[in-house]
Scaffold this motif. Sequence first.
Motif, short mmCIF file in Angstrom:
data_model
loop_
_atom_site.label_atom_id
_atom_site.label_comp_id
_atom_site.label_asym_id
_atom_site.label_seq_id
_atom_site.Cartn_x
_atom_site.Cartn_y
_atom_site.Cartn_z
N PRO A 73 0.82 -1.22 0.00
CA PRO A 73 0.00 0.00 0.00
C PRO A 73 0.86 1.27 0.00
O PRO A 73 1.95 1.30 0.57
CB PRO A 73 -0.81 -0.13 1.28
N VAL A 74 0.33 2.32 -0.66
CA VAL A 74 1.02 3.60 -0.77
C VAL A 74 0.13 4.68 -0.14
O VAL A 74 -1.06 4.77 -0.45
CB VAL A 74 1.31 3.96 -2.25
N GLU A 75 0.71 5.43 0.78
CA GLU A 75 -0.02 6.54 1.41
C GLU A 75 0.42 7.86 0.77
O GLU A 75 1.51 8.37 1.04
CB GLU A 75 0.26 6.55 2.91
N LEU A 76 -0.43 8.39 -0.10
CA LEU A 76 -0.11 9.66 -0.79
C LEU A 76 -0.56 10.84 0.06
O LEU A 76 -1.46 10.73 0.89
CB LEU A 76 -0.83 9.71 -2.14
N PRO A 77 0.07 11.97 -0.09
CA PRO A 77 -0.36 13.18 0.64
C PRO A 77 -1.78 13.58 0.23
O PRO A 77 -2.32 13.13 -0.78
CB PRO A 77 0.67 14.24 0.23
N LEU A 106 -4.91 13.56 -6.68
CA LEU A 106 -3.53 13.10 -6.62
C LEU A 106 -3.57 11.59 -6.71
O LEU A 106 -4.16 10.92 -5.85
CB LEU A 106 -2.88 13.55 -5.30
N GLY A 107 -2.96 11.04 -7.77
CA GLY A 107 -3.02 9.60 -7.99
C GLY A 107 -1.70 9.03 -8.44
O GLY A 107 -0.85 9.74 -8.99
N LEU A 108 -1.56 7.68 -8.19
CA LEU A 108 -0.37 6.94 -8.59
C LEU A 108 -0.75 5.97 -9.69
O LEU A 108 -1.71 5.21 -9.55
CB LEU A 108 0.21 6.19 -7.38
N TYR A 109 0.03 5.98 -10.77
CA TYR A 109 -0.24 5.13 -11.92
C TYR A 109 0.95 4.21 -12.14
O TYR A 109 2.12 4.61 -11.93
CB TYR A 109 -0.48 5.99 -13.18
N ASP A 110 0.64 2.93 -12.56
CA ASP A 110 1.70 1.95 -12.83
C ASP A 110 2.20 2.13 -14.25
O ASP A 110 1.69 2.99 -15.00
CB ASP A 110 1.18 0.53 -12.59
N ALA A 119 -3.44 4.01 -6.86
CA ALA A 119 -3.68 4.62 -5.56
C ALA A 119 -4.08 6.07 -5.78
O ALA A 119 -3.77 6.70 -6.80
CB ALA A 119 -2.44 4.53 -4.67
N GLY A 120 -4.79 6.61 -4.77
CA GLY A 120 -5.20 8.01 -4.84
C GLY A 120 -6.41 8.22 -5.72
O GLY A 120 -7.23 7.32 -5.93
N ALA A 156 16.00 1.95 -9.96
CA ALA A 156 17.00 1.21 -10.74
C ALA A 156 17.04 1.69 -12.18
O ALA A 156 17.03 0.89 -13.13
CB ALA A 156 16.72 -0.30 -10.67
N GLU A 157 17.06 2.99 -12.31
CA GLU A 157 17.17 3.65 -13.61
C GLU A 157 16.05 3.28 -14.57
O GLU A 157 16.22 3.30 -15.79
CB GLU A 157 18.53 3.33 -14.25
N ARG A 158 14.89 2.97 -14.02
CA ARG A 158 13.72 2.78 -14.88
C ARG A 158 12.48 3.31 -14.19
O ARG A 158 12.44 3.39 -12.97
CB ARG A 158 13.52 1.31 -15.24
N VAL A 159 11.49 3.70 -14.99
CA VAL A 159 10.27 4.30 -14.47
C VAL A 159 9.33 3.19 -14.04
O VAL A 159 8.95 2.32 -14.86
CB VAL A 159 9.60 5.18 -15.54
N ILE A 160 8.95 3.21 -12.75
CA ILE A 160 8.07 2.17 -12.23
C ILE A 160 6.65 2.69 -12.00
O ILE A 160 5.76 1.92 -11.64
CB ILE A 160 8.62 1.60 -10.92
N GLY A 161 6.47 4.04 -12.16
CA GLY A 161 5.14 4.61 -11.97
C GLY A 161 5.16 6.12 -12.21
O GLY A 161 6.20 6.74 -12.44
N VAL A 162 3.97 6.70 -12.13
CA VAL A 162 3.81 8.14 -12.35
C VAL A 162 2.84 8.67 -11.31
O VAL A 162 1.76 8.07 -11.09
CB VAL A 162 3.30 8.45 -13.76
#
Length: 438
Positions: A60-64, A72-76, A83-84, A120-126
């Motif tokens: 789980p991710v707790e966003l502000p 405010l949302g998190l995208y894979d 999330a959010g 690790a030098e790659r984008v895991i989300g936005v």
Amino acid sequence: MRQRVVRVALTAALVAVVLLAGPLALVIRSSLYTAQRDTLERTALAGAVRVSPDFATGDPVELPRPLPGGTLGLYDPKARLRAGSGPADGDVPVRRALGGGLVRSGTGGRIVVTVPVSHAERVIGVVRASSPAGAVRRRVLTAWGVLLGVALLAVLIAVLVARRQARALAAPLEELSEHCRAVAEGDLSRRAASSTVAEIDQVARTHNEMLHSLAELLRRERDFTGNASHQLRTPLAGLQLALEEGLGQGRDSPLRPVVAEALATTRRLHRTVEELLRLSRSRGWAHAAATYVPVRRLVQETVDRWHGPFARDGRRLLSSADDLPADLRVPGAPVSEVLGILLDNARVHGRGSVQVRVRDLGSALALDVSDEGSVGGDRARLFDRGHSGGGAGAGIGLALARDLAVSLGGRLSMTRADPATFMLLLPVDPACGEDPAP
């Protein structure tokens, strides 16, 4: 002048407002939108810091907390909301941020900022942060309203200052104009007062100096006229007494007609001196104090007086005034002087028969003096003092006749050059009666 100063100040204030308020309004709009994007960026960065690399496996991710009214949302990596809050499927800013860069854009009436989350030098989300653009727009309009109020206040202050300055500049000029009007009406004792404007004070001082010189010149001329008239009265009176005595003693003398004519001429000369003296002292129309006589009698007496000189030159002098009303009266001495000058001018410079014609124009009276000659030279200078069209004389007669006509409220002009015709136009009042002889 007041309106012109106010218009200039208002124009300058409006130009300054347009040149300053326009760019300032654009700067305010840009700064408010930039500030909102910066706030969204900080919120998105704060959320990206809280994202764990294992969020895709269910951690789980707790966003502000998002901004008021915002999301405010998190995208894979597949642009799905994990999330959010926000759209279930990532929009264009989310997909662009998956490429590895921060994205600021506006879409659907909202301001959107997307921040990539790397591991690790790659984008895991936005992390996507957004807020409604309407709130920023309202703040922009509010700021623009305040700016417009300040601009209007500045324009109002400029107008008030301009009106006050215009009054300060115009008041001395209006006072100077009132002073000049009083001088034009004959009050040569008036002097222009000083003001708070140096340039206007300089004009007032120059005007006062000119007025002083003019008053001194007029005083000298009036003194000369009075002195000359006074000195002429005594010898003229003595000459009249001598002629009257000679006329009374030589009843049977063959020179009696000559003495009688000389006496009449002396009396006319005395009246001429008195008339010139009265004219020099008069500030208004000369007929206010002149004796009114019937115009028919005046013309007849003038023609009778000039008949002899024209007859000696072998010329005819005719008159036409039979169709005039019997009660039509004019100022006797001034009109007689003008007619005498015109007849003398016709005798010296004209030729052929001379005719004096009187025309009743209702509220005015026209007296025409014409001969069979012509007038050459510069007609514009014909009535200038010192200019003699024929080369003989001092050039005073026609100028004096014009001044006498103006003093009567009339006008003397040359209506025709060939044959030479002069017209004396006078306002008349048929109801005026004849004043008692002095």
